[in-house]
Scaffold this active site. Structure first.
Site, PDB file in Angstrom:
ATOM      1  N   PHE A 132     -25.202  25.852  14.691  1.00 34.96           N
ATOM      2  CA  PHE A 132     -26.064  26.945  14.255  1.00 34.96           C
ATOM      3  C   PHE A 132     -25.545  28.224  14.891  1.00 34.96           C
ATOM      4  O   PHE A 132     -25.445  28.333  16.109  1.00 34.96           O
ATOM      5  CB  PHE A 132     -27.532  26.704  14.628  1.00 34.96           C
ATOM      6  CG  PHE A 132     -28.441  27.632  13.877  1.00 34.96           C
ATOM      7  CD1 PHE A 132     -28.884  27.308  12.598  1.00 34.96           C
ATOM      8  CD2 PHE A 132     -28.811  28.859  14.420  1.00 34.96           C
ATOM      9  CE1 PHE A 132     -29.681  28.186  11.871  1.00 34.96           C
ATOM     10  CE2 PHE A 132     -29.612  29.741  13.700  1.00 34.96           C
ATOM     11  CZ  PHE A 132     -30.047  29.394  12.430  1.00 34.96           C
ATOM     12  N   ASP A 190     -24.270  26.576   3.820  1.00 32.51           N
ATOM     13  CA  ASP A 190     -24.606  25.457   4.699  1.00 32.51           C
ATOM     14  C   ASP A 190     -24.829  24.222   3.820  1.00 32.51           C
ATOM     15  O   ASP A 190     -23.896  23.503   3.497  1.00 32.51           O
ATOM     16  CB  ASP A 190     -25.844  25.881   5.498  1.00 32.51           C
ATOM     17  CG  ASP A 190     -26.388  24.817   6.413  1.00 32.51           C
ATOM     18  OD1 ASP A 190     -25.793  23.736   6.488  1.00 32.51           O
ATOM     19  OD2 ASP A 190     -27.411  25.064   7.075  1.00 32.51           O
ATOM     20  N   GLY A 204     -28.894  37.957   5.316  1.00 31.33           N
ATOM     21  CA  GLY A 204     -27.734  37.690   6.162  1.00 31.33           C
ATOM     22  C   GLY A 204     -26.431  38.366   5.815  1.00 31.33           C
ATOM     23  O   GLY A 204     -25.613  38.623   6.688  1.00 31.33           O
ATOM     24  N   GLU A 215     -22.154  35.916   0.307  1.00 29.55           N
ATOM     25  CA  GLU A 215     -23.038  35.139   1.188  1.00 29.55           C
ATOM     26  C   GLU A 215     -22.575  35.279   2.630  1.00 29.55           C
ATOM     27  O   GLU A 215     -21.380  35.421   2.883  1.00 29.55           O
ATOM     28  CB  GLU A 215     -22.935  33.647   0.817  1.00 29.55           C
ATOM     29  CG  GLU A 215     -23.885  33.192  -0.271  1.00 29.55           C
ATOM     30  CD  GLU A 215     -25.224  32.746   0.298  1.00 29.55           C
ATOM     31  OE1 GLU A 215     -25.667  33.300   1.331  1.00 29.55           O
ATOM     32  OE2 GLU A 215     -25.823  31.846  -0.293  1.00 29.55           O
ATOM     33  N   ASP A 216     -23.504  35.171   3.567  1.00 32.75           N
ATOM     34  CA  ASP A 216     -23.119  35.128   4.981  1.00 32.75           C
ATOM     35  C   ASP A 216     -22.568  33.749   5.336  1.00 32.75           C
ATOM     36  O   ASP A 216     -21.531  33.614   5.958  1.00 32.75           O
ATOM     37  CB  ASP A 216     -24.307  35.494   5.890  1.00 32.75           C
ATOM     38  CG  ASP A 216     -25.573  34.692   5.601  1.00 32.75           C
ATOM     39  OD1 ASP A 216     -25.612  33.918   4.602  1.00 32.75           O
ATOM     40  OD2 ASP A 216     -26.555  34.823   6.360  1.00 32.75           O
ATOM     41  N   ARG A 252     -29.187  39.589  14.507  1.00 31.56           N
ATOM     42  CA  ARG A 252     -28.363  40.081  13.391  1.00 31.56           C
ATOM     43  C   ARG A 252     -27.451  41.222  13.818  1.00 31.56           C
ATOM     44  O   ARG A 252     -26.425  41.473  13.202  1.00 31.56           O
ATOM     45  CB  ARG A 252     -29.258  40.577  12.242  1.00 31.56           C
ATOM     46  CG  ARG A 252     -30.082  39.498  11.568  1.00 31.56           C
ATOM     47  CD  ARG A 252     -30.670  40.041  10.277  1.00 31.56           C
ATOM     48  NE  ARG A 252     -31.760  39.239   9.760  1.00 31.56           N
ATOM     49  CZ  ARG A 252     -31.619  38.169   8.996  1.00 31.56           C
ATOM     50  NH1 ARG A 252     -30.420  37.727   8.697  1.00 31.56           N
ATOM     51  NH2 ARG A 252     -32.672  37.502   8.552  1.00 31.56           N
TER      52      ARG A 252
HETATM   53  P1  IMP Z   1     -27.880  26.870   2.353  1.00 30.88           P
HETATM   54  O1  IMP Z   1     -28.774  27.155   1.169  1.00 30.88           O
HETATM   55  O2  IMP Z   1     -28.337  25.642   3.112  1.00 30.88           O
HETATM   56  O3  IMP Z   1     -26.402  26.829   2.016  1.00 30.88           O
HETATM   57  O4  IMP Z   1     -28.119  28.003   3.419  1.00 30.88           O
HETATM   58  C1  IMP Z   1     -27.854  29.305   3.165  1.00 30.88           C
HETATM   59  C2  IMP Z   1     -28.635  30.246   4.056  1.00 30.88           C
HETATM   60  O5  IMP Z   1     -29.188  29.612   5.220  1.00 30.88           O
HETATM   61  C3  IMP Z   1     -27.692  31.289   4.585  1.00 30.88           C
HETATM   62  O6  IMP Z   1     -27.565  32.359   3.669  1.00 30.88           O
HETATM   63  C4  IMP Z   1     -28.323  31.667   5.911  1.00 30.88           C
HETATM   64  O7  IMP Z   1     -29.283  32.689   5.734  1.00 30.88           O
HETATM   65  C5  IMP Z   1     -29.025  30.412   6.379  1.00 30.88           C
HETATM   66  N1  IMP Z   1     -28.198  29.664   7.378  1.00 30.88           N
HETATM   67  C6  IMP Z   1     -27.532  28.509   7.187  1.00 30.88           C
HETATM   68  N2  IMP Z   1     -26.865  28.121   8.300  1.00 30.88           N
HETATM   69  C7  IMP Z   1     -27.123  29.079   9.221  1.00 30.88           C
HETATM   70  C8  IMP Z   1     -26.684  29.287  10.594  1.00 30.88           C
HETATM   71  O8  IMP Z   1     -25.916  28.513  11.194  1.00 30.88           O
HETATM   72  N3  IMP Z   1     -27.152  30.413  11.199  1.00 30.88           N
HETATM   73  C9  IMP Z   1     -27.968  31.321  10.588  1.00 30.88           C
HETATM   74  N4  IMP Z   1     -28.393  31.175   9.312  1.00 30.88           N
HETATM   75  C10 IMP Z   1     -27.968  30.072   8.639  1.00 30.88           C
HETATM   76 MG    MG Z   2     -31.277  33.515   7.601  1.00 34.22          MG
END
Ligand code: IMP
Ligand code: MG
Length: 177
Positions: A154, A105, A46, A101-102, A167
């Site tokens: 999302f 979450d 991402g 990071e993108d 993407r």
């Molecule tokens: P985390 O580990 O739950 O913080 O999630 C991190 C990863 O989940 C990010 O680097 C994204 O690749 C993916 N992600 C989380 N939320 C979204 C979203 O709203 N859209 C797309 N990808 C997401």
């Molecule tokens: Mg992803």
């Protein structure tokens, strides 16, 4: 026969707004890392668009590496488990690390990355994220540079995917499906 529901995209953050924020963050990094030689570590997939935009506005000597993680598979909710799909190829010890990071979450990926990098004894480690889902991130440490804090939606585009799609979009969109 029931109709298959189409994915709907609603523009959420325009490309102009993203560009302005990227530029502000890069300026801050240039100030904070003056005279240092940080290594940017992009979290694949991402972050590749965000990282490529940030890096071109950074004017300090720097290196780049990538770590590939997966926690979502092709779903819209996290699996709760972070898998490493590509390891780091750089020497972390004694270096200033900037993780890119993108989106943060649940924060699971960030916790996993922090532990992994700390094992290698960096001189310092900071996190940048383009997006931060403030309602669900439950982190015990702070993310140093945040592009935009967003509600629990999302989103796709500008590197972010849903099942590997979208993407390539220039702006960020909310996906309803
Ligand atoms: P985390 O580990 O739950 O913080 O999630 C991190 C990863 O989940 C990010 O680097 C994204 O690749 C993916 N992600 C989380 N939320 C979204 C979203 O709203 N859209 C797309 N990808 C997401
Ligand atoms: Mg992803």
């Amino acid at each position: 026969m029931p109709q298959k529901k189409q994915n709907q995209l609603t523009e959420f953050i325009s490309k102009e707004k993203i560009a302005k924020r990227v530029s502000q963050i890069a300026k801050q990094i240039n100030k904070d890392y003056k005279g240092k030689k940080p290594i940017f570590i992009g979290i694949l997939n991402g972050s590749f668009v965000f990282l490529s935009d940030i890096i071109r506005e950074v004017n300090v000597d720097c290196e780049i590496d990538f770590l590939k993680l997966s926690s979502y598979g092709d779903e819209k909710i996290t699996s709760g488990k972070v898998k490493m799909l590509k390891e780091l190829n750089c020497e972390i010890k004694g270096r200033d690390i900037i993780v890119v990071e993108d989106i943060v979450d649940s924060g699971l990926s960030a916790i996993f990355i922090k532990k992994l990098i700390e094992k290698h004894k960096p001189a310092s480690m900071k996190f940048i994220t383009l997006l931060f889902k403030k309602n669900i991130s439950n982190l015990k440490f702070k993310i140093d540079y945040i592009g935009f804090e967003i509600e629990n939606k999302f989103v796709v585009g500008y590197g972010l995917d849903y099942a590997q799609k979208y993407r390539n979009l220039k702006a960020i969109y909310v996906l309803n499906c």
